[in-house]
Write a protein that holds these residues in place. Structure first.
Motif, PDB file in Angstrom:
ATOM      1  N   LEU A 181       0.906  -1.322   0.042  1.00 42.32           N
ATOM      2  CA  LEU A 181       0.154  -0.251   0.452  1.00 42.32           C
ATOM      3  C   LEU A 181       0.775   1.226  -0.179  1.00 42.32           C
ATOM      4  N   ALA A 182       2.127   1.287   0.370  1.00 43.54           N
ATOM      5  CA  ALA A 182       2.814   2.420   0.630  1.00 43.54           C
ATOM      6  C   ALA A 182       3.693   2.795  -0.823  1.00 43.54           C
ATOM      7  N   ASP A 183       3.195   4.195  -1.122  1.00 43.92           N
ATOM      8  CA  ASP A 183       3.999   4.391  -2.057  1.00 43.92           C
ATOM      9  C   ASP A 183       5.668   5.198  -1.694  1.00 43.92           C
ATOM     10  N   SER A 184       6.002   5.102  -0.434  1.00 44.26           N
ATOM     11  CA  SER A 184       7.310   5.108  -0.337  1.00 44.26           C
ATOM     12  C   SER A 184       7.606   5.347   0.615  1.00 44.26           C
ATOM     13  N   VAL A 185       8.899   4.529   1.090  1.00 42.24           N
ATOM     14  CA  VAL A 185       9.037   4.215   2.756  1.00 42.24           C
ATOM     15  C   VAL A 185      10.332   4.843   2.681  1.00 42.24           C
ATOM     16  N   PHE A 186      11.044   5.371   4.051  1.00 42.04           N
ATOM     17  CA  PHE A 186      12.321   5.565   4.724  1.00 42.04           C
ATOM     18  C   PHE A 186      12.904   5.422   5.931  1.00 42.04           C
ATOM     19  N   LEU A 187      13.609   4.746   5.057  1.00 43.57           N
ATOM     20  CA  LEU A 187      14.551   4.345   6.788  1.00 43.57           C
ATOM     21  C   LEU A 187      15.547   5.087   7.246  1.00 43.57           C
ATOM     22  N   ASP A 188      15.241   5.319   8.469  1.00 47.48           N
ATOM     23  CA  ASP A 188      16.590   5.504   9.267  1.00 47.48           C
ATOM     24  C   ASP A 188      16.840   5.627  10.632  1.00 47.48           C
ATOM     25  N   LEU A 189      17.329   4.218  10.246  1.00 50.95           N
ATOM     26  CA  LEU A 189      18.029   3.299  11.840  1.00 50.95           C
ATOM     27  C   LEU A 189      19.489   3.082  12.027  1.00 50.95           C
ATOM     28  N   PRO A 190      19.882   2.268  12.630  1.00 51.32           N
ATOM     29  CA  PRO A 190      21.316   2.196  12.964  1.00 51.32           C
ATOM     30  C   PRO A 190      21.654   0.898  11.831  1.00 51.32           C
ATOM     31  N   GLN A 191      20.759  -0.683  11.090  1.00 51.00           N
ATOM     32  CA  GLN A 191      20.848  -1.284  10.407  1.00 51.00           C
ATOM     33  C   GLN A 191      19.692  -1.757   9.644  1.00 51.00           C
ATOM     34  N   PRO A 192      19.656  -0.629   8.893  1.00 49.30           N
ATOM     35  CA  PRO A 192      17.967  -0.035   7.872  1.00 49.30           C
ATOM     36  C   PRO A 192      17.999  -1.190   6.712  1.00 49.30           C
ATOM     37  N   TRP A 193      19.891  -2.066   6.576  1.00 45.88           N
ATOM     38  CA  TRP A 193      19.695  -3.814   6.370  1.00 45.88           C
ATOM     39  C   TRP A 193      18.571  -4.598   6.214  1.00 45.88           C
ATOM     40  N   LEU A 194      18.069  -4.565   7.990  1.00 52.22           N
ATOM     41  CA  LEU A 194      17.693  -5.658   8.101  1.00 52.22           C
ATOM     42  C   LEU A 194      16.465  -5.470   8.265  1.00 52.22           C
ATOM     43  N   ALA A 195      15.819  -4.181   7.549  1.00 49.76           N
ATOM     44  CA  ALA A 195      14.680  -3.520   7.714  1.00 49.76           C
ATOM     45  C   ALA A 195      14.233  -3.505   6.182  1.00 49.76           C
ATOM     46  N   VAL A 196      15.012  -3.983   5.289  1.00 51.47           N
ATOM     47  CA  VAL A 196      14.879  -4.007   4.030  1.00 51.47           C
ATOM     48  C   VAL A 196      13.828  -4.670   3.350  1.00 51.47           C
TER      49      VAL A 196
END
Length: 249
Positions: A181-196
């Motif tokens: 459903l998301a048009d965009s996702v923004f990550l500002d995390l210490p380990q962003p690769w885990l959330a990809v």
């Protein structure tokens, strides 16, 4: 202000009311956020300012103190809010925010997922970008930080455009209810690769993902995760050239 269809338009027109948040401008590098209360006063080097004198004046007004000094009462726009908000975490500033919103191609009506919320500097600008019909769903693992962000969004008038959740996105991923459903996702995390991988599931066809990291090692690991995710979710649009602007804060 409401649009004809009942949705909220982010606007600071009209007069200052009791309970409003204003940005008191003394000079370029001296500003503060003040909640207007009819019985309160503001004291600074220019004298004493009665809040009751502010009520009914339009945003942008010049007001005088008991000593003849003056300040300006400005609207809490996302740009000014970024300059005066409480720094619960390191924040993004206007130049980076403008760049991010452009690259994420966020427009009115967009649905945006963000993690983490932090001090809410970016979130406030995202809310204005998606208004009046879009929405920002932002997540932070720290419960008190999330609660403080909710209060700030209410004060700045964007609370109807933002939903704040308490969730460890690195460990749990985004809620399944937002899948596709998301048009965009923004990550500002210490380990962003885990959330990809989770972010890949959330995005619409041709959705855009941005990860913002201070260290090149973080960017490299995120790129590796993006390559693997793209093999699974081939519909995602992710130009690795865009990663150049994600390297620094």
């Amino acid at each position: 202000m409401l649009c004809s269809d009942g949705t909220k338009k982010l606007s600071f027109g009209g007069s200052i009311k009791d309970g409003d948040l204003v940005i008191v401008y003394e000079k370029r590098d001296v500003m503060k956020a003040v909640k207007v209360s009819e019985t309160s006063v503001l004291q600074n080097r220019f004298g004493v300012f009665k809040h009751s004198d502010w009520i009914g004046k339009p945003f942008g007004s010049k007001v005088l103190s008991n000593k003849g000094g003056f300040v300006y009462l400005l609207a809490p726009t996302p740009e000014l809010w970024t300059l005066v908000l409480s720094h619960r975490t390191q924040i993004l500033y206007i130049a980076d925010i403008s760049f991010l919103i452009t690259y994420l191609e966020i427009v009115p009506g967009s649905m945006v997922l963000e993690s983490g919320t932090g001090s809410g500097s970016l979130t406030t600008s995202l809310a204005r970008a998606v208004a009046p019909t879009g929405h920002v769903y932002t997540f932070d693992f720290h419960q008190q930080r999330a609660a403080s962000a909710r209060e700030d969004f209410q004060s700045t008038g964007v609370d109807s455009l933002v939903t704040v959740g308490v969730r460890d996105i690195q460990g749990e991923g985004f809620p399944d209810e937002y899948s596709g459903l998301a048009d965009s996702v923004f990550l500002d995390l210490p380990q962003p690769w885990l959330a990809v991988p989770s972010a890949g599931k959330m995005l619409k066809q041709d959705g855009t993902l941005c990860s913002f990291s201070p260290c090149i090692e973080q960017v490299q690991r995120t790129c590796e995760a993006l390559k693997k995710t793209l093999e699974i979710f081939g519909h995602l649009r992710c130009s690795f050239g865009h990663l150049k602007f994600m390297k620094g804060k």
